[in-house]
Scaffold this motif. Structure first.
Motif, short mmCIF file in Angstrom:
data_model
loop_
_atom_site.label_atom_id
_atom_site.label_comp_id
_atom_site.label_asym_id
_atom_site.label_seq_id
_atom_site.Cartn_x
_atom_site.Cartn_y
_atom_site.Cartn_z
N LEU A 1 -0.37 4.64 7.23
CA LEU A 1 -1.05 4.63 6.11
C LEU A 1 -2.02 5.69 6.13
CD1 LEU A 1 -1.89 0.52 6.03
CD2 LEU A 1 -0.09 1.41 4.60
N GLU A 2 -2.36 5.59 7.26
CA GLU A 2 -3.79 6.83 6.64
C GLU A 2 -2.91 8.05 7.07
OE1 GLU A 2 -5.48 6.58 11.08
OE2 GLU A 2 -7.01 4.17 10.37
N ASN B 1 0.60 4.26 -3.05
CA ASN B 1 0.39 5.13 -3.24
C ASN B 1 2.22 6.54 -3.58
OD1 ASN B 1 1.27 7.66 -0.51
ND2 ASN B 1 -0.95 7.41 -0.71
N LEU C 1 0.51 -0.91 0.06
CA LEU C 1 -0.17 -0.30 0.00
C LEU C 1 1.17 1.63 0.36
CD1 LEU C 1 -2.91 -1.54 2.89
CD2 LEU C 1 -2.88 -0.26 0.18
N TYR D 1 -4.73 6.54 3.57
CA TYR D 1 -5.98 5.17 3.56
C TYR D 1 -7.22 4.96 4.45
CZ TYR D 1 -2.59 2.81 -0.15
OH TYR D 1 -1.34 2.90 -0.86
N GLN D 2 -7.74 4.97 4.20
CA GLN D 2 -8.61 4.27 5.96
C GLN D 2 -8.61 2.76 6.26
OE1 GLN D 2 -12.66 5.53 4.35
NE2 GLN D 2 -12.35 7.47 4.11
N TYR D 3 -8.52 2.73 7.58
CA TYR D 3 -9.02 1.03 7.86
C TYR D 3 -10.61 1.37 7.98
CZ TYR D 3 -9.07 -2.50 11.04
OH TYR D 3 -9.05 -4.27 11.37
N ILE E 1 -6.44 -2.78 -2.22
CA ILE E 1 -7.71 -2.85 -0.72
C ILE E 1 -7.04 -3.83 0.00
CG2 ILE E 1 -9.49 -3.64 -0.06
CD1 ILE E 1 -11.05 -1.79 -2.29
N GLY F 1 -8.24 0.98 2.63
CA GLY F 1 -7.77 0.58 0.99
C GLY F 1 -8.60 2.24 0.93
N MET F 2 -7.64 3.01 -0.37
CA MET F 2 -8.23 4.32 -0.63
C MET F 2 -10.37 4.49 -0.06
SD MET F 2 -5.50 6.25 -1.33
CE MET F 2 -4.41 6.92 -0.91
#
Length: 321
Positions: A172-173, A141, A137, A177-179, A152, A287-288
């Motif tokens: 990641l955030e 990016n 990921l 990205y979102q978890y 994802i 993922g985004m």
């Protein structure tokens, strides 16, 4: 060679810390230290110099770090090439690569969901560990978004503790990205279907250690070794088929999330039994937002939602709404 150990080694080399590298990769410091010991044993040389209050790369470690990066880079380029060759995008379509943690793929994805993934022209599937998912990921990016297939990750955490995963999730955030946690469940003991243990509905710790334990080589290893002792673990491997075969020949016990009682009901060589003191398993997606809102991914989520909302009265999990 387990390429994940090379990822670990580069993070140790970068952070100069077993603890910080472990946090980045969602594993315990003990698991990271064990992985480095195994890598050194396999390579036949010392990679790290461990002082009482610090850690440094050995001269050989300094030389091998860029070579490890080259190997990982070549592996990633091979995967990108294969993904590019296999992509068949419809006009206006949105393709994604679904990277799935082993346990989540086995126990979480229903057969209908697996069929949808493998038949889809827009979803490209790859089984990975949590640390590999995180690495890919971040790599996607940092690269050219127009030339990479969006990723994802389907991830699985044991004894979910936000602070223990802050190094892995938060970075990641920070990249956008979102978890999204999907459900929380718990582990059951996986035992031979014909063994005396299968006759019991609930197993004590003494019952469990009456056989060697076959564990994954993720954070679960740390949980189990603290609880049962390292000597109780006869095997630590990401290979589920190996762990399953050991259970089916009654030479070990292993573990699977309770939801496997619903998604793997056709299995006959083993049964799942409750343990007196279980631990939590959290499964979710990272993922985004645009990728997780895409039509192909939403098609997968519709299948999962339909299944899990229909079985909420089973008591085997709780949805994270």
């Amino acid at each position: 060679m387990n390429i994940e150990y090379l990822h670990y080694f580069l993070d140790v080399a970068k952070t100069k810390s077993i603890t910080r590298a472990a946090k980045l990769n969602f594993i315990s410091p003990q698991g990271m230290s064990r992985a480095m010991n195994e890598l050194e044993k396999e390579l036949g040389c010392q990679l790290l110099i461990r002082y009482s209050n610090k850690l440094a790369l050995s001269p050989i470690g300094e030389e091998l770090a860029p070579k490890a990066a080259e190997i990982i880079g070549g592996y990633d380029r091979m995967l990108e090439f294969a993904a590019a060759k296999s992509q068949v995008q419809q006009a206006g379509g949105h393709s994604i690569q679904l990277e799935c943690q082993n346990v989540a793929m086995l126990a979480f994805l229903t057969q209908e969901a697996k069929d949808y993934i493998f038949e889809s022209r827009e979803i490209h599937f790859r089984e990975s560990q949590n640390s590999q998912i995180r690495h890919d990921l971040l790599l996607s990016n940092a690269g050219d978004p127009s030339g990479a297939c969006p990723i994802i990750g389907l991830v699985c955490f044991f004894n979910q503790d936000r602070s223990s995963n802050i190094g892995g999730i938060d970075d990641l955030e920070e990249k956008g990205y979102q978890y999204r946690p999907y459900l929380k469940t718990y582990d059951k003991v996986m035992v031979n279907a014909q063994s005396p243990l299968a006759a019991k509905e609930t197993l004590s710790d003494e019952d469990i250690v009456s056989k060697p334990i076959a564990s994954t080589n993720t954070y679960l290893y740390s949980i189990l070794s603290k609880r049962f002792g390292r000597n109780a673990i006869g095997l630590s491997s990401a290979d589920f088929s190996l762990r399953k075969s050991m259970v089916e020949c009654d030479s070990a016990v292993s573990f699977l999330p309770a939801i496997a009682s619903l998604t793997m009901a056709e299995e006959t060589g083993f049964v799942l039994r409750d343990m007196e003191r279980s631990y939590e398993v959290e499964i979710g997606f990272v993922g985004m937002e645009s990728d997780m809102e895409s039509a192909c991914f939403q098609g997968l989520m519709d299948i999962l939602d339909g299944f899990y909302r229909a079985h909420t009265d089973s008591g085997l999990y709780a949805l994270c709404d």
